[in-house]
Motif scaffolding. Structure first.
Motif, PDB file in Angstrom:
ATOM      1  N   PRO A  30      30.273 -18.712  -2.780  1.00  7.98           N
ATOM      2  CA  PRO A  30      31.570 -18.925  -3.444  1.00  7.98           C
ATOM      3  C   PRO A  30      32.062 -17.733  -4.249  1.00  7.98           C
ATOM      4  O   PRO A  30      33.265 -17.595  -4.474  1.00  7.98           O
ATOM      5  N   GLU A  31      31.145 -16.856  -4.676  1.00  9.67           N
ATOM      6  CA  GLU A  31      31.571 -15.692  -5.464  1.00  9.67           C
ATOM      7  C   GLU A  31      32.278 -14.638  -4.616  1.00  9.67           C
ATOM      8  O   GLU A  31      32.844 -13.669  -5.152  1.00  9.67           O
ATOM      9  N   SER A  32      32.285 -14.815  -3.285  1.00  8.35           N
ATOM     10  CA  SER A  32      32.913 -13.827  -2.400  1.00  8.35           C
ATOM     11  C   SER A  32      34.433 -13.787  -2.550  1.00  8.35           C
ATOM     12  O   SER A  32      35.058 -12.768  -2.273  1.00  8.35           O
ATOM     13  N   HIS A 167      35.083  -6.109   7.403  1.00 15.61           N
ATOM     14  CA  HIS A 167      35.175  -6.345   5.961  1.00 15.61           C
ATOM     15  C   HIS A 167      34.654  -7.744   5.621  1.00 15.61           C
ATOM     16  O   HIS A 167      35.409  -8.617   5.195  1.00 15.61           O
ATOM     17  N   THR A 168      33.382  -7.951   5.822  1.00 14.89           N
ATOM     18  CA  THR A 168      32.817  -9.282   5.559  1.00 14.89           C
ATOM     19  C   THR A 168      31.345  -9.195   5.208  1.00 14.89           C
ATOM     20  O   THR A 168      30.643  -8.273   5.635  1.00 14.89           O
ATOM     21  N   GLU A 169      30.912 -10.171   4.424  1.00 12.81           N
ATOM     22  CA  GLU A 169      29.484 -10.350   4.143  1.00 12.81           C
ATOM     23  C   GLU A 169      28.905 -11.502   4.954  1.00 12.81           C
ATOM     24  O   GLU A 169      27.714 -11.801   4.858  1.00 12.81           O
ATOM     25  N   ALA A 170      29.751 -12.145   5.752  1.00 13.31           N
ATOM     26  CA  ALA A 170      29.302 -13.298   6.536  1.00 13.31           C
ATOM     27  C   ALA A 170      28.424 -12.872   7.715  1.00 13.31           C
ATOM     28  O   ALA A 170      27.670 -13.675   8.250  1.00 13.31           O
ATOM     29  N   ILE A 171      28.549 -11.606   8.127  1.00 10.63           N
ATOM     30  CA  ILE A 171      27.754 -11.075   9.233  1.00 10.63           C
ATOM     31  C   ILE A 171      26.747 -10.089   8.658  1.00 10.63           C
ATOM     32  O   ILE A 171      27.122  -9.127   7.981  1.00 10.63           O
TER      33      ILE A 171
END
Length: 301
Positions: A30-32, A167-171
């Motif tokens: 959630p902090e993303s 541009h993601t931290e999901a990957i």
């Protein structure tokens, strides 16, 4: 054919991916996302679109004028577009590198790094003032070689589309062969980090091989939490301050500086001062490496 705009067609996809990532962030991290930060990013995207409409046609007309002096007649074909795409990405690497190493260019590019969050909405933080840097001149050699300005614009559009998803931290990591050649979320997280280890690394747009060739590659490590943003954080969600703060900083520094140092605040690297009162990224990184006893080496991984 040069009127085709792939980025405009990609906008619905961008929106869909942002929404999907928001759902992932709500469940996993959630902090993303931070509402004010995301709204600022969206406003950046809208403003950059308007700026592109205002100045894009002017630059395209200039490129068409230069094209009449081309050395070769390169036809519209798949092989020509593939070559143009690769050369345009090499051009992007150097434009991007100048964007970090020359404060005049950084004043425009810093917008993209101003968020302390790293998510797909961050990709929308595109400059409003890129026309001031005259960075378009880096593409003129492609025009003079003989690539049609429309082909160059098309290659640039697909380049921009590619950069959205990284541009993601999901990957976490892509397959090893892909990480070796292409720019990925892992490589680009390094680029957006303010950790001394990562400063001014991984300038690539599509192909990470440019960084490996020119000595600016850094691998993401798992034992160090990434801190995003800029060395001196904005501390504000004010859109106009986010857009223009570095231009204001340049003006203030040049006004106060002795005559012999004024141009240094325009043409030297960000953080440079005539009296050494601030630190450049090289100085920050060098001090960190000294504390680490030499630190990690860059290059092919």
């Amino acid at each position: 054919m040069h009127d085709f705009s792939p980025t405009e067609l990609a906008v619905p996809g961008f929106v869909a991916l942002v929404l999907i990532e928001m759902v992932w962030a709500w469940r996993k991290r959630p902090e993303s996302y931070e509402p004010k930060d995301t709204l600022t990013s969206l406003a950046f995207g809208l403003g950059s679109t308007v700026a592109g409409l205002l100045f894009g046609g002017l630059f395209f007309a200039l490129f068409l004028w230069v094209w009449q002096f081309r050395l070769f007649d390169i036809e519209w074909s798949w092989w020509a577009f593939a070559l143009c795409f690769v050369l345009d990405d090499l051009k992007y690497y150097w434009v991007h590198r100048f964007g970090h190493r020359v404060r005049w260019f950084w004043a425009s590019h810093v917008n993209h790094h101003s968020s302390q969050h790293y998510n797909l909405s961050t990709a929308l933080r595109q400059t409003w003032t890129g026309f001031l840097t005259l960075g378009f001149a880096f593409a003129l050699p492609l025009v003079l070689i003989g690539f049609h300005p429309g082909m160059i614009a098309l290659a640039g559009g697909f380049n921009l589309i590619y950069q959205f998803w990284i541009h993601t931290e999901a990957i976490d990591k892509m397959p090893r062969w892909f990480e070796a050649v292409m720019n990925t979320p892992s490589h680009h997280r390094v680029h957006h980090a303010t950790n001394p280890r990562y400063l001014d690394r991984n300038y690539a747009g599509v192909f990470i091989v440019w960084d490996k060739m020119f000595g600016t590659f850094e691998l993401e490590v798992k034992d160090e939490k990434i801190r995003y943003g800029i060395v001196k954080q904005l501390g504000s969600f004010n859109l106009l301050w986010a857009v223009f703060h570095e231009w204001i900083g340049i003006a203030q520094d040049m006004w106060r500086a002795p005559w012999g140092s004024k141009l240094g605040y325009l043409l030297r690297e960000p953080g440079w001062t005539h009296d050494g009162s601030r630190e450049t990224s090289d100085q920050i990184r060098a001090a960190w490496l000294e504390r680490q006893g030499g630190g990690p080496k860059t290059g092919f991984k």
